[in-house]
Motif scaffolding. Structure first.
Motif, PDB file in Angstrom:
ATOM      1  N   VAL A   1      -3.064  24.861 -15.736  1.00  0.00           N
ATOM      2  CA  VAL A   1      -1.761  24.560 -16.324  1.00  0.00           C
ATOM      3  C   VAL A   1      -1.237  25.761 -17.096  1.00  0.00           C
ATOM      4  N   ALA A   2      -2.128  26.487 -17.784  1.00  0.00           N
ATOM      5  CA  ALA A   2      -1.696  27.699 -18.484  1.00  0.00           C
ATOM      6  C   ALA A   2      -1.107  28.705 -17.504  1.00  0.00           C
ATOM      7  N   VAL A   3      -1.752  28.873 -16.349  1.00  0.00           N
ATOM      8  CA  VAL A   3      -1.221  29.765 -15.323  1.00  0.00           C
ATOM      9  C   VAL A   3       0.101  29.230 -14.776  1.00  0.00           C
ATOM     10  N   MET A   4       0.207  27.912 -14.646  1.00  0.00           N
ATOM     11  CA  MET A   4       1.444  27.284 -14.187  1.00  0.00           C
ATOM     12  C   MET A   4       2.597  27.590 -15.143  1.00  0.00           C
ATOM     13  N   ILE A   5       2.344  27.503 -16.436  1.00  0.00           N
ATOM     14  CA  ILE A   5       3.373  27.805 -17.433  1.00  0.00           C
ATOM     15  C   ILE A   5       3.790  29.265 -17.339  1.00  0.00           C
ATOM     16  N   VAL A   6       2.803  30.148 -17.204  1.00  0.00           N
ATOM     17  CA  VAL A   6       3.118  31.576 -17.072  1.00  0.00           C
ATOM     18  C   VAL A   6       3.968  31.807 -15.835  1.00  0.00           C
ATOM     19  N   MET A   7       3.603  31.186 -14.720  1.00  0.00           N
ATOM     20  CA  MET A   7       4.334  31.403 -13.474  1.00  0.00           C
ATOM     21  C   MET A   7       5.755  30.865 -13.564  1.00  0.00           C
ATOM     22  N   PHE A   8       5.916  29.622 -14.028  1.00  0.00           N
ATOM     23  CA  PHE A   8       7.245  29.027 -14.114  1.00  0.00           C
ATOM     24  C   PHE A   8       8.152  29.837 -15.038  1.00  0.00           C
TER      25      PHE A   8
ATOM     26  N   MET B   1       5.383  27.715  -5.330  1.00  0.00           N
ATOM     27  CA  MET B   1       4.603  26.523  -5.682  1.00  0.00           C
ATOM     28  C   MET B   1       3.320  26.436  -4.856  1.00  0.00           C
ATOM     29  N   PRO B   2       3.368  26.619  -3.532  1.00  0.00           N
ATOM     30  CA  PRO B   2       2.100  26.672  -2.776  1.00  0.00           C
ATOM     31  C   PRO B   2       1.192  27.804  -3.231  1.00  0.00           C
ATOM     32  N   MET B   3       1.781  28.922  -3.649  1.00  0.00           N
ATOM     33  CA  MET B   3       0.973  30.031  -4.150  1.00  0.00           C
ATOM     34  C   MET B   3       0.151  29.598  -5.361  1.00  0.00           C
TER      35      MET B   3
ATOM     36  N   SER C   1      -6.052  26.568  -9.112  1.00  0.00           N
ATOM     37  CA  SER C   1      -5.606  25.969 -10.370  1.00  0.00           C
ATOM     38  C   SER C   1      -5.711  24.456 -10.349  1.00  0.00           C
ATOM     39  N   PHE C   2      -5.404  23.846  -9.218  1.00  0.00           N
ATOM     40  CA  PHE C   2      -5.333  22.389  -9.123  1.00  0.00           C
ATOM     41  C   PHE C   2      -6.607  21.779  -8.548  1.00  0.00           C
ATOM     42  N   PHE C   3      -7.258  22.489  -7.646  1.00  0.00           N
ATOM     43  CA  PHE C   3      -8.510  21.994  -7.061  1.00  0.00           C
ATOM     44  C   PHE C   3      -9.390  23.186  -6.713  1.00  0.00           C
ATOM     45  N   PRO C   4     -10.709  23.007  -6.725  1.00  0.00           N
ATOM     46  CA  PRO C   4     -11.612  24.128  -6.426  1.00  0.00           C
ATOM     47  C   PRO C   4     -11.468  24.570  -4.973  1.00  0.00           C
ATOM     48  N   ALA C   5     -11.726  25.822  -4.732  1.00  0.00           N
ATOM     49  CA  ALA C   5     -11.674  26.353  -3.374  1.00  0.00           C
ATOM     50  C   ALA C   5     -12.875  25.856  -2.573  1.00  0.00           C
ATOM     51  N   PRO C   6     -12.664  25.405  -1.337  1.00  0.00           N
ATOM     52  CA  PRO C   6     -13.807  25.010  -0.499  1.00  0.00           C
ATOM     53  C   PRO C   6     -14.635  26.234  -0.125  1.00  0.00           C
TER      54      PRO C   6
ATOM     55  N   TRP D   1     -10.175  30.791   3.048  1.00  0.00           N
ATOM     56  CA  TRP D   1      -9.699  32.167   3.257  1.00  0.00           C
ATOM     57  C   TRP D   1      -8.313  32.369   2.663  1.00  0.00           C
ATOM     58  N   VAL D   2      -7.459  31.350   2.778  1.00  0.00           N
ATOM     59  CA  VAL D   2      -6.114  31.454   2.190  1.00  0.00           C
ATOM     60  C   VAL D   2      -6.214  31.626   0.675  1.00  0.00           C
ATOM     61  N   ILE D   3      -7.097  30.869   0.057  1.00  0.00           N
ATOM     62  CA  ILE D   3      -7.262  30.972  -1.392  1.00  0.00           C
ATOM     63  C   ILE D   3      -7.835  32.332  -1.781  1.00  0.00           C
ATOM     64  N   ARG D   4      -8.732  32.872  -0.966  1.00  0.00           N
ATOM     65  CA  ARG D   4      -9.344  34.165  -1.292  1.00  0.00           C
ATOM     66  C   ARG D   4      -8.342  35.317  -1.227  1.00  0.00           C
ATOM     67  N   VAL D   5      -7.374  35.250  -0.304  1.00  0.00           N
ATOM     68  CA  VAL D   5      -6.419  36.361  -0.161  1.00  0.00           C
ATOM     69  C   VAL D   5      -5.207  36.183  -1.066  1.00  0.00           C
ATOM     70  N   ASN D   6      -5.131  35.086  -1.783  1.00  0.00           N
ATOM     71  CA  ASN D   6      -4.024  34.845  -2.705  1.00  0.00           C
ATOM     72  C   ASN D   6      -4.252  35.642  -3.991  1.00  0.00           C
ATOM     73  N   PRO D   7      -3.367  36.568  -4.358  1.00  0.00           N
ATOM     74  CA  PRO D   7      -3.587  37.357  -5.581  1.00  0.00           C
ATOM     75  C   PRO D   7      -3.659  36.505  -6.838  1.00  0.00           C
ATOM     76  N   LEU D   8      -2.923  35.386  -6.860  1.00  0.00           N
ATOM     77  CA  LEU D   8      -2.922  34.549  -8.063  1.00  0.00           C
ATOM     78  C   LEU D   8      -4.265  33.856  -8.273  1.00  0.00           C
ATOM     79  N   THR D   9      -5.058  33.734  -7.211  1.00  0.00           N
ATOM     80  CA  THR D   9      -6.400  33.158  -7.346  1.00  0.00           C
ATOM     81  C   THR D   9      -7.213  33.923  -8.380  1.00  0.00           C
ATOM     82  N   TYR D  10      -7.071  35.231  -8.373  1.00  0.00           N
ATOM     83  CA  TYR D  10      -7.867  36.068  -9.261  1.00  0.00           C
ATOM     84  C   TYR D  10      -7.317  36.048 -10.690  1.00  0.00           C
ATOM     85  N   GLY D  11      -5.991  35.857 -10.823  1.00  0.00           N
ATOM     86  CA  GLY D  11      -5.448  35.657 -12.154  1.00  0.00           C
ATOM     87  C   GLY D  11      -5.955  34.373 -12.774  1.00  0.00           C
TER      88      GLY D  11
END
Length: 289
Positions: free
Chosen positions: A85-92, A207-209, A215-220, A227-237
């Motif tokens: 949620v903290a990341v969500m606030i920063v993003m919005f 929003m999909p990013m 942020s909402f659920f753990p990566a499988p 793989w989509v979650i791993r290549v998403n830059p926001l995953t690391y933030g």
């Protein structure tokens, strides 16, 4: 003996010119950033929406999924969702602050800034720094309010690793994440003429990013979604912030290391800022309107 200066008149003039240029660049950054802050705090609905909606999400989703969610090391959904949620606030906050670029172009303010004798980097940094400050203030306010809501019974109890010892590091990291996301919003908003188009991009891309950042659920562990979650830059933030505010080390298993998260977030910010400067420096009829 009379001492003589080794500085020629030309070098003195060059030094004075360089000092004046630096001064005008700093003033331009300060003025544009201050304008973003004033515009935000004069619109109370933006303050309520940017902070109120994520808090409602955190409370409601936490209450609804509390019994069915089992995160790493048995953490509750409320605890898992807290840094998300903290990341969500920063993003919005960061992304929506760049809508002012579209409004400034329509009102003619942006054209006046572009013809001013200032570097394009100053324009970009002024806009981005303003959005970053707004995002940081609201994210830190949530990090303080969240545990308080749990203490008074409005949300399930949570444990957080946020202390006075690591608070400076959390602030610095959130500043970096906010800077990166504001720069991303800048390069998305710059070519657009309509706020409606910006909201469409927000719905189908940003929003999909966030949802695919852990942020909402753990990566499988396996599959295309992993793989989509791993290549998403926001995953690391998100992973970097989670490592800073999660007290249970077992709950961090499988997450990218803090060093990797920091490196990817910095690299993303550099790429976004570089593209934003290039877009701002282009001479097009788009900015003449």
């Amino acid at each position: 003996m009379v001492a003589t200066s080794s500085l020629s008149p030309a070098s003195v003039t060059d030094h004075a010119s360089a000092t004046a240029v630096r001064g005008s660049a700093v003033m331009a950054i300060y003025s544009l950033a201050s304008r973003e802050l004033l515009r935000f705090f004069r619109q109370r609905t933006r303050i309520i929406g940017a902070l109120g909606q994520p808090i409602i999400f955190w409370v409601l989703f936490g209450a609804g999924l509390q019994s069915s969610f089992r995160g790493p090391a048995g953490v509750t959904f409320q605890e898992y969702f807290f840094p998300g949620v903290a990341v969500m606030i920063v993003m919005f906050t960061a992304i929506f602050s760049t809508i002012s670029i579209i409004e400034d172009r329509r009102e003619g303010f942006l054209q006046g800034v572009l013809v001013a004798p200032i570097a394009r980097l100053s324009i970009v940094l002024g806009k981005v720094c303003g959005g970053t400050i707004l995002a940081l203030l609201q994210a830190m306010l949530f990090l303080a309010i969240g545990p308080t809501l749990a203490m008074v019974g409005l949300a399930p109890p949570i444990s957080t690793g946020l202390t006075w010892m690591n608070l400076p590091l959390v602030i610095a990291y959130l500043t970096l994440v906010g800077f990166s996301l504001t720069a991303l919003g800048y390069l998305i908003a710059w070519p657009m003429d309509s706020t409606h188009g910006f909201h469409a991009i927000m719905s189908v891309f940003l929003m999909p990013m966030w949802l695919l950042s852990g942020s909402f659920f753990p990566a499988p562990e396996t599959g295309w979604l992993a793989w989509v979650i791993r290549v998403n830059p926001l995953t690391y933030g998100t992973a970097g912030l989670r490592r800073l505010v999660t007290p249970d080390a077992d709950a961090l298993a499988g997450l990218p290391s803090f060093t990797l998260s920091l490196t990817v977030t910095i690299a993303a910010a550099v790429v976004y800022i570089s593209i934003a400067i290039w877009l701002t420096g282009r001479q097009t009829a788009h900015n003449a309107r």
